[in-house]
Design an enzyme around this catalytic site. Structure first.
Site, PDB file in Angstrom:
ATOM      1  N   HIS A 155       0.854  -1.191   0.000  1.00  0.00           N
ATOM      2  CA  HIS A 155       0.000   0.000   0.000  1.00  0.00           C
ATOM      3  C   HIS A 155       0.889   1.239   0.000  1.00  0.00           C
ATOM      4  CE1 HIS A 155       0.951  -0.495   4.220  1.00  0.00           C
ATOM      5  NE2 HIS A 155       0.315   0.592   4.577  1.00  0.00           N
TER       6      HIS A 155
ATOM      7  N   HIS B  96       1.467   3.887   1.790  1.00  0.00           N
ATOM      8  CA  HIS B  96       1.897   4.693   2.938  1.00  0.00           C
ATOM      9  C   HIS B  96       3.424   4.838   2.886  1.00  0.00           C
ATOM     10  CE1 HIS B  96      -1.889   4.108   5.654  1.00  0.00           C
ATOM     11  NE2 HIS B  96      -1.970   5.182   4.886  1.00  0.00           N
TER      12      HIS B  96
ATOM     13  N   ASP C  20       5.888   4.682   4.874  1.00  0.00           N
ATOM     14  CA  ASP C  20       6.817   3.705   5.466  1.00  0.00           C
ATOM     15  C   ASP C  20       6.907   2.411   4.660  1.00  0.00           C
ATOM     16  OD1 ASP C  20       4.104   3.415   6.386  1.00  0.00           O
ATOM     17  OD2 ASP C  20       4.786   2.008   7.916  1.00  0.00           O
ATOM     18  N   HIS C  21       6.116   2.306   3.590  1.00  0.00           N
ATOM     19  CA  HIS C  21       6.199   1.119   2.720  1.00  0.00           C
ATOM     20  C   HIS C  21       6.723   1.458   1.328  1.00  0.00           C
ATOM     21  CE1 HIS C  21       3.922  -1.716   5.421  1.00  0.00           C
ATOM     22  NE2 HIS C  21       3.723  -0.560   5.988  1.00  0.00           N
TER      23      HIS C  21
ATOM     24  N   ASP D 149       0.015  -3.908   5.908  1.00  0.00           N
ATOM     25  CA  ASP D 149      -0.585  -3.644   7.218  1.00  0.00           C
ATOM     26  C   ASP D 149      -2.057  -4.105   7.194  1.00  0.00           C
ATOM     27  OD1 ASP D 149       1.823  -2.344   7.473  1.00  0.00           O
ATOM     28  OD2 ASP D 149       0.983  -0.351   7.765  1.00  0.00           O
TER      29      ASP D 149
END
Lengths: 307, 307
Positions: free
Chosen positions: A62, A64, A66-67, A212
């Site tokens: 996804h 976000h 942090d990914h 997540d």
């Protein structure tokens, strides 16, 4: 033949001094598949001595930060190092909208093709296959469209017995058919069953990446029986409300999914930065599902060949 | 009162397993100024135990990825940690065009003001001052508009002697004027010179950051006599053609600038990834300018107070 997973980042949104944000690297027979790409992935790849020029496939759960933030630096380094090979990126179509407008300032001229493969966030489907494995999407439950990924080795041909080749004087064409599962019809008209001619092939190894996600039982049939399940465990269960509010899971919930899906081993990670020592998370999960490990950056998990 | 520099990244465009890309942190009396922001800055800040929530001012030399990619993660972490303080960013106006379109997906709602201060790439000028220091731009010579930064402590008030306060029974108003340099006129009409009443203040310490740049003598008058000069030294001088082609400097050129500008100490960095061991670069520079050091990630350089 390797089937091994290297943890490049084990933290959730906020990295810590010890833990980078989400990224895993799956090595299947020396083919490298990158799963998520948090900031600093290229440094981690270097630190763990992984020849990252060999990465041709990236799977993003996804969009976000942090990914995905590590993608920028990775693309830049690929370009500087003269990459020509196409790079295949599998993700929600929003990723392309994020990356594309930045390529001009980041790369100048991009020397290699970037091929985006949009992944639908609902319904598990085959999103990739090559001669080594298949990859299916795993719809997850998060604040924005998110999918996990199920990597499964392709079925292998059966191993033909040496003595069978000699005994029946098998030619090349016969051997190929037998490895593929066929019985043998001899010149004399006799049928020799495939079981007598071959040893069973090795089991197809599998790895499911689920991050997540909130606690989401719909994934259980998809990941049922996998060798390795990585399931996020951002919080302890006493923070259940916080987990729910943010569409994350607790260690207890991750273990419950592992137990219900009858997986062989559970890996937990994506820890909130509040947990410097993750032993309490590990203990909580092990209480439900004993074969759990709490990952740290640099950990390597090998799945051995077995029959 | 501290005036210390921490190296957060010493590599050029390609990071290595030991060296992150460009970023420095200047600590002046516990106020933190970040200079350039390569990928992974937030991890380095944590690793070196720097309380990065205290950073309110970021100075960006130019908009190449190895100098700005860490901004995305840093902004994201500021937001997640509930920052409310404005963040001031000093750079070429192109930076805002790069950052702004990414804020929506990166942060959702940004909780703190980001204040962009455009810096012109030509002509040295005062771009920032607070009660601790002034910052002047240093036009550099690179492929795209690039500036260095000259940080200089503000002139300090003179230190008044205790015995003078007692002897002349000085009141508060008189003390302030004397600290500011005034002579004293006593009730008896006598003039006492400031030199008799005070000790000289400490010298104003200074740091010049010059990266990325080709050999460029125009910077010499701007950085003349600074305590610390950081000058990029991407290549050995035997790679002069490569350095020129890419608007970078050799170690010999960095040292020549230091020598001509009569600086107190030279720091070299921004090494090409080809140099795992940078001793040859250091030796080459020291041959021209003996007081040179080759920086590594995590190094701290203190400039002590002196008169």
């Amino acid at each position: 033949v390797s089937f091994s997973l290297t943890i490049l980042g084990s933290s959730s949104a906020l990295p810590t001094s010890k833990r980078f944000t989400s990224a895993h690297l799956l090595n299947v027979d020396e083919r490298l598949y990158l799963i998520d790409c948090g900031e600093g992935v290229q440094m981690q790849l270097r630190r763990f001595k992984i020849r990252f020029g060999k990465i041709n496939h990236i799977f993003i759960s996804h969009v976000h930060g942090d990914h995905i933030l590590g993608l920028f630096g990775l693309l830049s380094s690929f370009n500087l190092l003269g990459r020509k090979e196409p790079l295949h990126i599998f993700s929600h179509h929003d990723l392309q909208k994020i990356i594309s407008p930045n390529l001009q300032w980041l790369l100048g001229e991009c020397q290699f093709p970037i091929v985006y493969h949009p992944v639908k966030p609902s319904g598990s489907e085959l999103i990739f296959e090559d001669d080594k494995l298949t990859v299916h999407s795993i719809p997850l439950k998060h604040r924005i469209p998110t999918v996990g990924f199920l990597f499964r080795e392709k079925s292998r041909m059966r191993n033909i017995k040496k003595e069978a080749i000699e005994k029946y004087e098998l030619n090349f064409g016969e051997i190929v058919k037998i490895k593929d599962g066929a019985d043998l019809r001899t010149k004399e008209g006799l049928v020799v069953s495939n079981n007598e001619l071959t040893d069973p092939s090795f089991r197809q190894r599998s790895y499911a990446y689920c991050s997540d996600t909130a606690y989401y039982e719909s994934i259980i049939p998809i990941i049922s029986g996998v060798d390795l399940l990585y399931h996020e465990a951002t919080f302890l269960h006493k923070e259940l409300k916080r987990a729910k509010d943010n569409f994350h899971s607790t260690a207890l919930q991750a273990a419950t999914i592992a137990e219900k899906a009858k997986v062989k081993k559970l890996l937990i990670g994506h820890y909130s930065a509040r947990y410097k020592d993750v032993t309490p998370l590990l203990d909580e999960a092990k209480n439900i599902f004993p074969d759990t490990e709490a990952v740290e950056d640099g950990d390597i998990y090998n799945v051995e060949l077995s029959k």
